[in-house]
Design a protein around this motif. Structure first.
Motif, PDB file in Angstrom:
ATOM      1  N   THR A  29       0.861  -1.185   0.000  1.00  0.00           N
ATOM      2  CA  THR A  29       0.000   0.000   0.000  1.00  0.00           C
ATOM      3  C   THR A  29       0.890   1.226   0.000  1.00  0.00           C
ATOM      4  O   THR A  29       1.911   1.261   0.686  1.00  0.00           O
ATOM      5  N   HIS A  30       0.516   2.223  -0.825  1.00  0.00           N
ATOM      6  CA  HIS A  30       1.292   3.465  -0.913  1.00  0.00           C
ATOM      7  C   HIS A  30       0.631   4.529  -0.086  1.00  0.00           C
ATOM      8  O   HIS A  30      -0.576   4.608  -0.009  1.00  0.00           O
ATOM      9  N   ASN A  31       1.458   5.319   0.561  1.00  0.00           N
ATOM     10  CA  ASN A  31       0.946   6.473   1.292  1.00  0.00           C
ATOM     11  C   ASN A  31       1.909   7.616   1.014  1.00  0.00           C
ATOM     12  O   ASN A  31       2.896   7.810   1.699  1.00  0.00           O
ATOM     13  N   GLY A  32       1.602   8.344  -0.067  1.00  0.00           N
ATOM     14  CA  GLY A  32       2.548   9.348  -0.530  1.00  0.00           C
ATOM     15  C   GLY A  32       3.789   8.647  -1.034  1.00  0.00           C
ATOM     16  O   GLY A  32       3.703   7.706  -1.821  1.00  0.00           O
ATOM     17  N   ASP A  33       4.971   9.072  -0.515  1.00  0.00           N
ATOM     18  CA  ASP A  33       6.218   8.445  -0.924  1.00  0.00           C
ATOM     19  C   ASP A  33       6.445   7.133  -0.187  1.00  0.00           C
ATOM     20  O   ASP A  33       7.234   6.309  -0.612  1.00  0.00           O
ATOM     21  N   ALA A  34       5.769   6.990   0.969  1.00  0.00           N
ATOM     22  CA  ALA A  34       6.026   5.812   1.796  1.00  0.00           C
ATOM     23  C   ALA A  34       5.311   4.593   1.242  1.00  0.00           C
ATOM     24  O   ALA A  34       4.211   4.701   0.694  1.00  0.00           O
ATOM     25  N   LEU A  35       5.979   3.474   1.403  1.00  0.00           N
ATOM     26  CA  LEU A  35       5.406   2.213   0.950  1.00  0.00           C
ATOM     27  C   LEU A  35       5.301   1.254   2.136  1.00  0.00           C
ATOM     28  O   LEU A  35       6.240   1.117   2.919  1.00  0.00           O
ATOM     29  N   THR A  36       4.144   0.656   2.268  1.00  0.00           N
ATOM     30  CA  THR A  36       3.986  -0.325   3.338  1.00  0.00           C
ATOM     31  C   THR A  36       3.683  -1.692   2.741  1.00  0.00           C
ATOM     32  O   THR A  36       2.776  -1.826   1.916  1.00  0.00           O
ATOM     33  N   LEU A  37       4.492  -2.664   3.134  1.00  0.00           N
ATOM     34  CA  LEU A  37       4.296  -4.036   2.665  1.00  0.00           C
ATOM     35  C   LEU A  37       3.726  -4.876   3.794  1.00  0.00           C
ATOM     36  O   LEU A  37       4.033  -4.647   4.968  1.00  0.00           O
ATOM     37  N   ARG A  38       2.913  -5.856   3.433  1.00  0.00           N
ATOM     38  CA  ARG A  38       2.395  -6.776   4.449  1.00  0.00           C
ATOM     39  C   ARG A  38       2.563  -8.212   3.977  1.00  0.00           C
ATOM     40  O   ARG A  38       2.476  -8.500   2.785  1.00  0.00           O
ATOM     41  N   ARG A  39       2.820  -9.084   4.927  1.00  0.00           N
ATOM     42  CA  ARG A  39       2.926 -10.511   4.624  1.00  0.00           C
ATOM     43  C   ARG A  39       2.623 -11.283   5.905  1.00  0.00           C
ATOM     44  O   ARG A  39       3.046 -10.878   6.980  1.00  0.00           O
ATOM     45  N   PRO A  40       1.855 -12.368   5.819  1.00  0.00           N
ATOM     46  CA  PRO A  40       1.484 -13.098   7.043  1.00  0.00           C
ATOM     47  C   PRO A  40       2.706 -13.619   7.794  1.00  0.00           C
ATOM     48  O   PRO A  40       2.724 -13.669   9.023  1.00  0.00           O
ATOM     49  N   GLN A  41       3.737 -14.061   7.058  1.00  0.00           N
ATOM     50  CA  GLN A  41       4.933 -14.565   7.730  1.00  0.00           C
ATOM     51  C   GLN A  41       6.129 -14.296   6.839  1.00  0.00           C
ATOM     52  O   GLN A  41       5.974 -13.977   5.663  1.00  0.00           O
ATOM     53  N   ILE A  42       7.315 -14.400   7.410  1.00  0.00           N
ATOM     54  CA  ILE A  42       8.511 -14.171   6.608  1.00  0.00           C
ATOM     55  C   ILE A  42       9.333 -15.441   6.608  1.00  0.00           C
ATOM     56  O   ILE A  42       9.689 -15.962   7.673  1.00  0.00           O
ATOM     57  N   ASP A  43       9.588 -15.942   5.383  1.00  0.00           N
ATOM     58  CA  ASP A  43      10.393 -17.146   5.259  1.00  0.00           C
ATOM     59  C   ASP A  43      11.604 -16.838   4.380  1.00  0.00           C
ATOM     60  O   ASP A  43      11.808 -15.702   3.960  1.00  0.00           O
ATOM     61  N   ALA A  44      12.391 -17.846   4.095  1.00  0.00           N
ATOM     62  CA  ALA A  44      13.616 -17.632   3.340  1.00  0.00           C
ATOM     63  C   ALA A  44      13.352 -17.007   1.960  1.00  0.00           C
ATOM     64  O   ALA A  44      13.973 -15.998   1.615  1.00  0.00           O
ATOM     65  N   PRO A  45      12.426 -17.544   1.128  1.00  0.00           N
ATOM     66  CA  PRO A  45      12.187 -16.954  -0.191  1.00  0.00           C
ATOM     67  C   PRO A  45      11.703 -15.508  -0.117  1.00  0.00           C
ATOM     68  O   PRO A  45      12.126 -14.668  -0.924  1.00  0.00           O
ATOM     69  N   SER A  46      10.842 -15.203   0.886  1.00  0.00           N
ATOM     70  CA  SER A  46      10.343 -13.830   0.953  1.00  0.00           C
ATOM     71  C   SER A  46      11.456 -12.879   1.368  1.00  0.00           C
ATOM     72  O   SER A  46      11.485 -11.717   0.942  1.00  0.00           O
TER      73      SER A  46
END
Lengths: 317, 310, 384
Positions: free
Chosen positions: B254-271
């Motif tokens: 999601t973009h908020n002006g110049d800022a970017l926010t990423l979301r992911r349920p979990q973080i693994d090696a490929p991500s």
């Protein structure tokens, strides 16, 4: 001798100068200076054996102490503290309620001791039992409660007479997260009315205090809001994210400016001494160069880093 | 998948009419740090006492390192080290005398004792405590000494019941470094704790409520299932085509002006790889990752089980 | 069982026991204080006891008997003209015991063949059982030589009306003779010294042992111990043997102190006494371990010890003669090991008895001990 009790907020409610407590030749408190005013949540933190329990017991009027000044709620700790005790609630580390009595009987007993009128007692007890989710267990013998329920009851019991000062010594040790949250809610409900002093080894509880008193080797090493304490600490905190962060811990420790590394989940927490730091950009680059590291972030200091750094500076002193 | 080093099936313990542990099935991989979590009174200690042969279950089977613990509890003793909520050092005698005592019971003495204790003493930072009596040691040091004693006979498994309760943060930090070193050396660690940030130091988490298993997963799987997931605020400019690759790797943006926010349920090696590639080497430090706190995950888990409980 | 593991367990137990100042003081001070206190406070030596005498016989024999009684130094006899006056003096507390010599004393003794022996009455104040009991025994030994039959009456209390004099067991002559044999000098001190061993070994031993395992349970060391390769029998012996040795030394200490300070040595073999005491020690240790293993807190273990040991010692004949108890209580007393041990201790101390005379008592103690140790092993082995 002891002055008349002061009105809440009018004067320091706790005013200690060079408070000393000796057990034989051993000094548990080496000269504590501490001023606290008004209703707030104060965390007493520091390493094991720093004197937290002794300080809390002294403030609750349970110990004979030496001091230049030792005023609590306007009473002198060195004099007759019987009147003080009527205004102080104290929960010790070890569960100290009657195990044979039921939950409600324990509360009723406290109510009688403090001569709380029946109608008032009923109202307060009902509210406390509801807040602690102990209402369904009101008739259960206290000895048969789980560890978390016992501690909730101990705090509720101490709050029943609505004390001006509440002293809690590690009352959440070994207590699960939900029960701890209920205890926190109990205390929050009295915010602005009661001065609460608590010792804790949970980082989240320390972080949510209005003010922290950092004790080491029987002395107050630092005091202030959590933010003020963080500002005193000369450490930078980084996180190096990797698929298998345990594998990078040794390499990270080998960097000359790194103080400590501990892995957690997908990242390694890396603490860097500010005075030796080559600057955030360089640290991030160095960490990113380690095999397996994918992403590096510079983090604001958290309670863990703050307390660890204070412990290290205490050990050096 | 290797053969589990701890395998319990249908484990049940009743005290009179009260069921403390209810048909619990567990499997722990060799060399893993296995967190066994639950609220007070949920049956954690009862389960551990059954797994190590101190308590006979009402029903179920237990195999630890291939040994049937219920039938032959004594055979497993050489292979396990245990540290309870109360650190079991004898008061009134020095730490060194405690060491000689426990080592003697395992038949370790002379040069073998000196060699093993010498190594453990340095690794656990116990040199200064050797001549002290346990009752005069600070809690953290006592806890480390207890762990040292539990590892002296070089067991294949360590059972630790709330080893860090009431211990200060610096001691907990050192304690977990030691536990992770033990696991890296191939030892299986079965541990309980109420410091939920410590759950992240473990490979696998089992969560029990009212004696029943309600979750069994890695920390990241728990995050995915019982939280709103990770939030990543990216400040640095992204490389070309980065967003598409991130989306392919499972990130929502999601973009908020110049800022970017990423979301992911979990973080693994490929991500993590995708994230690194998207940021590029220049911007590797330009982000903040907000990880769901274990406290919140467990509060949700407990509340959910309380709602569904009969 | 492995000798090395057992040695490891024992070394630790001895270290812990000897380094705990409280235990060491309990081990030394309590037996010695008990020895000195019981042998003096409860001293039942009969000296200058006020004895009222109503001599209805007024014969040569009665005069000889009374002069024997006076010469012993134990009694200060004073004559009463009538029996009524005598009883009134007893009730009023002017005298502690009373002796009634019947009018037909000499005649009845003269025509011995077939006829019933003359009856000499001893009356005493029931409130002073121990003292009266010894005075009773003393008088019996003097009077028995004359061949007179003795009946004893106890005034149950000074408030009792004279018409309601209770007359408990008037024991036959055999009893008189044996009592005199047991304790020819009728000294209370050796009697109490021998009894004190029973008191100390039934109470202090059980108490110190009872706290030991419950403390290990509370400190978590008991769990740890059970998880080591040490077996339950090794753990049990690791406690029993060192504590047994410590208490056997305690017995030796008491024997020596009683001998040197109080001048009381066993009439029989010291070695035999130590052996029997050791058997009894192992019994008390097992009992202590059972209390300990079945208690959740140290306070509970202490409570069990006190609740059990106090009646045990009370019923053992340590302070109050068993023959004065109601029959059901006497049966109960016979079931208690303390009773048998005290009896054996007194037999060795006063009579110089050896294993052959005491075999039945020893058999009882041995069987009881074996049963308790077996029970202790089972209690410790429980995994629930």
């Amino acid at each position: 001798m002891s002055a008349a009790p002061t009105l809440a907020g009018a004067a320091p409610e706790i005013d200690l100068a060079q408070l000393v407590k000796r057990y034989g030749r051993k000094h548990a408190l080496e000269g504590v200076d501490l001023q606290l005013t008004g209703a707030q949540l104060v965390g007493v933190v520091g390493p094991d054996g720093a004197g937290k329990t002794t300080l809390l017991r002294a403030i609750a009027g349970l110990l004979e102490v030496e001091a230049q000044r030792a005023n609590v709620l306007g009473f002198d700790l060195r004099g007759d503290v019987r009147a003080l005790k009527a205004q102080v609630g104290y929960v010790p580390q070890l569960f100290a309620l009657n195990r044979e009595l039921s939950v409600i009987e324990n509360l009723r007993f406290t109510g009688k001791l403090h001569r709380i009128a029946t109608a008032v007692f009923e109202r307060r007890a009902e509210e406390l039992l509801a807040r602690t989710a102990l209402a369904p267990f009101a008739d259960r013998p206290t000895g048969a409660l789980s560890g978390g329920m016992k501690q909730k009851l101990a705090v509720a019991n101490a709050l029943l007479p609505e004390p001006a000062l509440l002293v809690l010594d590690e009352c959440t040790a070994g207590v699960d997260v939900v029960a701890r949250a209920e205890i926190a809610a109990l205390l929050a409900a009295r915010r602005g009315e009661t001065l609460v002093l608590l010792s804790t080894s949970y980082l989240d509880e320390a972080a949510s205090c209005d003010r922290l008193v950092y004790l080491d080797a029987g002395r107050v090493l630092a005091t202030g809001t959590p933010a003020e304490l963080r500002a005193q600490v000369r450490v930078e905190l980084y996180r190096a994210w990797a698929a298998a962060p345990r594998a990078i811990a040794a390499a990270a420790r080998a960097l000359p400016y790194v103080v400590a590394v501990r892995t957690s989940g997908r990242y390694a927490r890396v603490e860097v001494a500010a005075e030796r730091s080559p600057g955030a950009a360089r640290v991030i680059a160095d960490l990113a160069a380690l095999a397996g590291v994918r992403v590096v972030e510079l983090r604001p200091l958290d309670m863990e880093t703050t307390l660890l750094a204070l412990a290290r500076s205490g050990a050096r002193a | 998948m290797s053969e589990p080093i701890i395998a319990a099936t249908g484990l049940t313990k009743r005290f009179g009419t009260f069921t403390a542990v209810d048909a619990l099935t567990l499997a722990v991989e060799p060399g893993a740090i296995f967190a066994f979590l639950g609220a007070n009174g949920s049956g954690k200690s009862t389960t551990i006492r059954m797994l190590i042969g101190l308590l006979v279950p009402t029903a179920g089977t237990i195999r630890v390192d291939g040994i049937d613990v219920i039938a032959t509890p004594r055979r497993v003793r050489d292979r396990i080290g245990y540290m309870g909520q109360k650190v079991s050092l004898y008061q009134g005698i020095t730490l060194r005398e405690n060491v000689e005592f426990y080592a003697g019971l395992y038949g370790i003495d002379g040069a073998a004792l000196e060699r093993r204790w010498g190594a453990v003493r340095e690794r656990f930072a116990l040199r200064d405590a050797e001549g002290e009596r346990p009752e005069s040691l600070p809690a953290g040091l006592r806890q480390r000494a207890g762990l040292a004693l539990a590892t002296l006979h070089e067991p294949r498994l360590l059972f630790l019941d709330e080893p860090t309760a009431g211990v200060d943060v610096a001691s907990r930090d050192l304690f977990w470094q030691i536990i992770q070193d033990e696991a890296d050396a191939g030892r299986t660690v079965f541990v309980t704790t109420h410091f939920l940030e410590e759950a992240d130091y473990c490979d696998q988490i089992s969560f029990i409520a009212d004696g029943r298993l309600v979750a069994n997963a890695t920390p990241e799987e728990l995050r995915a299932a019982h939280s709103d997931g990770y939030r990543i605020d990216v400040e640095a400019p992204l490389a070309a085509g980065a967003l598409a690759r991130l989306a392919a790797a499972g990130f929502s943006a999601t973009h908020n002006g110049d800022a970017l926010t990423l979301r992911r349920p979990q973080i693994d090696a490929p991500s993590l790889d995708a994230l690194a590639a998207a940021l590029g080497p220049a911007a590797i430090g330009g982000l903040r990752i907000e990880q769901p706190a274990m406290n919140d995950i467990f509060t949700r888990l407990i509340e959910r089980t309380q709602v569904t409980a009969p | 069982m492995k000798a090395r593991r057992l040695r490891t367990l024992m070394v630790r137990e001895v270290r812990a026991t000897l380094r705990d100042p409280f235990t060491v003081i309990s081990l030394i001070a309590v037996p010695l204080v008990a020895l000195l206190a019981f042998s003096s406070i409860l001293a039942t030596n009969v000296e200058h006891m006020r004895l009222g005498v109503h001599d209805a016989s007024r014969s040569a024999l009665s005069r000889r008997l009374l002069s024997d009684v006076a010469a012993s130094g134990a009694f200060d006899p004073s004559p009463y003209a009538t029996r009524e006056a005598l009883e009134a003096a007893l009730v009023a507390g002017e005298i502690s015991a009373a002796l009634v010599l019947p009018p037909d004393l000499q005649d009845a003794l003269a025509q011995r063949a077939g006829a019933a022996p003359p009856e000499v009455q001893v009356l005493y104040d029931g409130a002073e059982t121990v003292l009266a009991g010894n005075a009773d025994a003393f008088l019996r030994s003097i009077l028995a030589a004359s061949g007179a039959r003795i009946s004893v009456r106890e005034l149950s209390s000074r408030a009792t009306r004279l018409g309601e004099l209770r007359s408990p067991a008037a024991r036959a002559g055999v009893d008189v003779v044996t009592q005199a044999l047991f304790n020819p000098q009728l000294l209370g001190r050796p009697f109490m010294v021998a009894g004190t061993f029973g008191f100390v070994l039934s109470f202090v031993t059980v108490l110190i042992t009872a706290v030991s395992i419950v403390n290990e349970r509370l400190s978590g060391t008991f769990d740890q111990l059970q998880l080591t390769p040490a077996t339950t029998v090794e753990i049990l012996l690791g406690k029993l043997l060192p504590l047994g040795a410590v208490f056997s030394l305690d017995v030796l200490l008491m024997v020596v102190v009683a001998g040197l300070v109080l001048g009381v040595w066993p009439a029989g073999s010291v070695l035999f006494f130590l052996l029997v005491a050791t058997v009894y020690v192992s019994m008390s240790l097992s009992l202590g371990l059972i209390f300990s293993a079945t208690s959740a807190t140290a306070a509970e273990a202490v409570q069990k010890t006190v609740l059990f040991s106090v009646p045990l010692v009370q019923l053992s004949g340590f302070a109050f003669p068993i023959r004065n108890m109601p029959m059901p209580v006497q049966w109960l007393a016979e079931l208690l090991p303390a009773t048998h041990f005290i009896r054996v201790a007194r037999a060795i101390y006063l009579r110089g008895a050896g294993p052959f005379e005491l075999w039945s008592e020893l058999l009882f103690l041995g069987a009881f001990g074996a049963a308790l140790i077996a029970l202790a092993v089972r209690t410790l082995e429980r995994r629930t």
